[in-house]
Design an enzyme around this catalytic site. Sequence first.
Site, PDB file in Angstrom:
ATOM      1  N   GLU A   1     -19.909  22.321   8.896  1.00  0.00           N
ATOM      2  CA  GLU A   1     -19.975  20.889   8.551  1.00  0.00           C
ATOM      3  C   GLU A   1     -19.529  20.143   9.801  1.00  0.00           C
ATOM      4  OE1 GLU A   1     -21.124  19.609   5.816  1.00  0.00           O
ATOM      5  OE2 GLU A   1     -21.226  21.388   4.532  1.00  0.00           O
TER       6      GLU A   1
ATOM      7  N   CYS B   1     -16.544  11.692   9.463  1.00  0.00           N
ATOM      8  CA  CYS B   1     -17.845  12.253   9.839  1.00  0.00           C
ATOM      9  C   CYS B   1     -18.969  11.408   9.280  1.00  0.00           C
ATOM     10  CB  CYS B   1     -17.956  13.684   9.341  1.00  0.00           C
ATOM     11  SG  CYS B   1     -17.654  13.825   7.577  1.00  0.00           S
TER      12      CYS B   1
ATOM     13  N   TRP C   1      -8.964  17.258  12.354  1.00  0.00           N
ATOM     14  CA  TRP C   1      -7.787  16.390  12.262  1.00  0.00           C
ATOM     15  C   TRP C   1      -8.024  15.085  11.528  1.00  0.00           C
ATOM     16  CZ3 TRP C   1      -9.084  11.832  14.569  1.00  0.00           C
ATOM     17  CH2 TRP C   1     -10.005  11.849  15.613  1.00  0.00           C
ATOM     18  N   ASN C   2      -9.265  14.743  11.205  1.00  0.00           N
ATOM     19  CA  ASN C   2      -9.466  13.360  10.745  1.00  0.00           C
ATOM     20  C   ASN C   2      -9.035  13.107   9.301  1.00  0.00           C
ATOM     21  OD1 ASN C   2     -11.834  14.960  10.275  1.00  0.00           O
ATOM     22  ND2 ASN C   2     -12.942  13.107   9.754  1.00  0.00           N
TER      23      ASN C   2
ATOM     24  N   GLU D   1     -21.686  10.737  18.826  1.00  0.00           N
ATOM     25  CA  GLU D   1     -20.669  10.367  17.839  1.00  0.00           C
ATOM     26  C   GLU D   1     -19.546   9.611  18.547  1.00  0.00           C
ATOM     27  OE1 GLU D   1     -18.374  13.570  15.947  1.00  0.00           O
ATOM     28  OE2 GLU D   1     -18.882  12.657  14.026  1.00  0.00           O
TER      29      GLU D   1
ATOM     30  N   LYS E   1      -6.734  27.730   8.771  1.00  0.00           N
ATOM     31  CA  LYS E   1      -6.069  27.173   9.956  1.00  0.00           C
ATOM     32  C   LYS E   1      -6.444  25.702  10.093  1.00  0.00           C
ATOM     33  CE  LYS E   1      -7.277  26.713  14.142  1.00  0.00           C
ATOM     34  NZ  LYS E   1      -6.762  25.337  14.319  1.00  0.00           N
ATOM     35  N   PRO E   2      -5.515  24.810   9.760  1.00  0.00           N
ATOM     36  CA  PRO E   2      -5.769  23.388   9.988  1.00  0.00           C
ATOM     37  C   PRO E   2      -5.713  23.057  11.476  1.00  0.00           C
ATOM     38  CG  PRO E   2      -4.101  23.735   8.281  1.00  0.00           C
ATOM     39  CD  PRO E   2      -4.293  25.047   8.990  1.00  0.00           C
TER      40      PRO E   2
ATOM     41  N   GLY F   1     -15.836  20.468  11.864  1.00  0.00           N
ATOM     42  CA  GLY F   1     -15.383  19.991  13.170  1.00  0.00           C
ATOM     43  C   GLY F   1     -16.551  19.534  14.008  1.00  0.00           C
ATOM     44  N   SER F   2     -16.380  19.624  15.299  1.00  0.00           N
ATOM     45  CA  SER F   2     -17.380  19.066  16.218  1.00  0.00           C
ATOM     46  C   SER F   2     -18.584  20.004  16.389  1.00  0.00           C
ATOM     47  CB  SER F   2     -16.731  18.836  17.580  1.00  0.00           C
ATOM     48  OG  SER F   2     -16.303  20.072  18.112  1.00  0.00           O
TER      49      SER F   2
HETATM   50  P1  NAD Z   1     -12.945  20.366  16.812  1.00  0.00           P
HETATM   51  O1  NAD Z   1     -14.259  21.045  16.804  1.00  0.00           O
HETATM   52  O2  NAD Z   1     -12.345  20.003  18.102  1.00  0.00           O
HETATM   53  O3  NAD Z   1     -11.840  21.274  16.078  1.00  0.00           O
HETATM   54  C1  NAD Z   1     -11.941  21.626  14.722  1.00  0.00           C
HETATM   55  C2  NAD Z   1     -11.137  22.893  14.474  1.00  0.00           C
HETATM   56  O4  NAD Z   1     -11.691  23.975  15.221  1.00  0.00           O
HETATM   57  C3  NAD Z   1      -9.673  22.824  14.881  1.00  0.00           C
HETATM   58  O5  NAD Z   1      -8.898  23.431  13.868  1.00  0.00           O
HETATM   59  C4  NAD Z   1      -9.630  23.637  16.163  1.00  0.00           C
HETATM   60  O6  NAD Z   1      -8.372  24.235  16.414  1.00  0.00           O
HETATM   61  C5  NAD Z   1     -10.658  24.698  15.869  1.00  0.00           C
HETATM   62  N1  NAD Z   1     -11.254  25.345  17.046  1.00  0.00           N
HETATM   63  C6  NAD Z   1     -11.435  24.827  18.284  1.00  0.00           C
HETATM   64  N2  NAD Z   1     -12.050  25.734  19.070  1.00  0.00           N
HETATM   65  C7  NAD Z   1     -12.258  26.849  18.333  1.00  0.00           C
HETATM   66  C8  NAD Z   1     -12.873  28.115  18.581  1.00  0.00           C
HETATM   67  N3  NAD Z   1     -13.386  28.420  19.759  1.00  0.00           N
HETATM   68  N4  NAD Z   1     -12.923  29.006  17.573  1.00  0.00           N
HETATM   69  C9  NAD Z   1     -12.424  28.702  16.358  1.00  0.00           C
HETATM   70  N5  NAD Z   1     -11.823  27.531  16.060  1.00  0.00           N
HETATM   71  C10 NAD Z   1     -11.764  26.593  17.039  1.00  0.00           C
HETATM   72  O7  NAD Z   1     -13.130  19.103  15.859  1.00  0.00           O
HETATM   73  P2  NAD Z   1     -12.112  17.910  15.602  1.00  0.00           P
HETATM   74  O8  NAD Z   1     -12.077  17.049  16.817  1.00  0.00           O
HETATM   75  O9  NAD Z   1     -10.836  18.455  15.063  1.00  0.00           O
HETATM   76  O10 NAD Z   1     -12.814  17.133  14.401  1.00  0.00           O
HETATM   77  C11 NAD Z   1     -13.658  16.040  14.568  1.00  0.00           C
HETATM   78  C12 NAD Z   1     -15.086  16.451  14.319  1.00  0.00           C
HETATM   79  O11 NAD Z   1     -15.217  16.969  13.000  1.00  0.00           O
HETATM   80  C13 NAD Z   1     -16.044  15.279  14.383  1.00  0.00           C
HETATM   81  O12 NAD Z   1     -17.188  15.670  15.086  1.00  0.00           O
HETATM   82  C14 NAD Z   1     -16.383  15.023  12.925  1.00  0.00           C
HETATM   83  O13 NAD Z   1     -17.619  14.408  12.712  1.00  0.00           O
HETATM   84  C15 NAD Z   1     -16.348  16.402  12.372  1.00  0.00           C
HETATM   85  N6  NAD Z   1     -16.185  16.377  10.918  1.00  0.00           N
HETATM   86  C16 NAD Z   1     -17.228  16.760  10.123  1.00  0.00           C
HETATM   87  C17 NAD Z   1     -17.124  16.688   8.741  1.00  0.00           C
HETATM   88  C18 NAD Z   1     -18.253  17.084   7.827  1.00  0.00           C
HETATM   89  O14 NAD Z   1     -18.026  17.255   6.634  1.00  0.00           O
HETATM   90  N7  NAD Z   1     -19.471  17.225   8.336  1.00  0.00           N
HETATM   91  C19 NAD Z   1     -15.934  16.243   8.179  1.00  0.00           C
HETATM   92  C20 NAD Z   1     -14.904  15.855   9.012  1.00  0.00           C
HETATM   93  C21 NAD Z   1     -15.031  15.936  10.389  1.00  0.00           C
END
Ligand code: NAD
Length: 480
Positions: free
Chosen positions: A230, A264, A134-135, A362, A158-159, A208-209
Amino acid sequence: MTKRISVRNPRTGLADYTIAAADTEETALTEQRLRAHQTEWAALPVERRIAVLKRFKEAIIRRREEIVARLEADTGRRWASEMEVDSAVGSIDRACLFAEETFAPAAPVPTPDPQVQASADLVAYPLVAVISPWNFPFQLALIDAVPALLAGSAVLLKPSEMTPRFIPVLRACVQETPGLADVFAVVEGDGSTGAAMIEVVDAVCFTGSVRTGRVIAAAAAARFIPAFLELGGKDPAIVTASADLDVATSALLWGSTINSGHSCMSIERVYVDRRVADEFTATLVAKAERVRLAHPGLGDGEIGPIIVAAQAQTIREHLDDAVAKGARVRTGGTIEDLGGGVYLRPTVLTDVDHTMRVMREETFGPVIPVMTYDGADEAVALANDTDFGLSAAVFAGTADEALSIAHRLDAGAVSVNDACLTGMVPSVEKNSFKLSGLGASRMGPPSVRRFLRRRALLVRTATGPRPWYYDGASGPAEER
Ligand code: NAD
């Protein structure tokens, strides 16, 4: 029954939008449709795929204002919304160049046997899932999707369910691009949709996380499909005694608080040479106090609301933990509720140490913890004392001095005398170290190449029997 998910507006705190999550059945139908067209897509000369993606870019440019408005509604910030759309547009041009390079005719591969000619087919993973956070909702939705499409893969995107308002406009851009909708689908949904996608694709790109990254890596491993991950970061910055403190404080204030710290590659820890720490901190605090909140008007300031309510809780816990363990809040530090949105002004902490969550986990908010060090060895040890390894920054009087430190950092990219340069110069190959990720670089030429497998073609050019055959008719008698 279709699951509906409500979406919170970060400026008002109200749930004023809903999405319909794609279920397993819809995901399977989309998968089949994309697979049915992917073979033809991959068989096109790369120039044709590039032409399609350039038209997609034009569609985004035509709808720029609409996309920006939706990102503003989802994230409550203006400049970053404009920036991420423009950046995504620029990334399409860059990926097209990498695609041309990737598919350029290859030189013959030398072989140890002069009677065998070798070449390779480039075979795209047929269907790639892209799951984004989401960021920076728009930029991170396209950052892997576009290179995968150029490689010849079909893409199921899927965003994040937290910031999905741009999806209908993105779908319109896809529909307006002849030839694209057959191989590029954008679905709405949460983690359950993401999990269903991983069961039907051939590769997954996840941003994501770390927590979700682990789940996705395990699901991908069970199916033996590659997962390009990532993930999060805890980026350090080192400021030496010779650094230009005016530049360092401005860069670090920006690099720590841009997008309310929801980046991130945000700088989340600053290590300053003790000899200049007082001057550094005083200058940083003075500059931080001039930064304004984007409230009540969206354009009133630089710092928007904390986009996701749960993130505010994490930030609050990190601040409370730090203060309880002796940290001093030099400015900021109070989460404010303004009109239903939650905000945090740039927050500078000193007297911090590595027992505190704010130095280890983080935070993902506009928080700048500043710790002092004595000597480069201690600075490097502190910077590397982390589970993460996304990126880092070093400020010093000369590039050589900074680079002597940069070479010792466990991070996939180091900005010298600036912060977060990977966001500005995304054409350079980099990997994410440690828990920050896995897989080939999403930047530079590998961004396209990583979606292509090699099929080696080995051609025996000479005729006649081979000495090693044991068919009774060929080869030396003593070996038969
Ligand atoms: P998140 O992990 O909560 O969710 C990311 C995505 O994963 C969402 O679309 C979510 O619906 C999906 N998701 C959740 N559970 C899932 C599952 N079991 N199977 C498949 N998909 C699933 O992350 P967030 O809170 O949306 O994003 C923030 C995190 O992203 C931070 O940790 C940030 O550092 C990281 N991030 C990393 C980079 C990079 O390039 N390294 C860039 C941007 C953000």
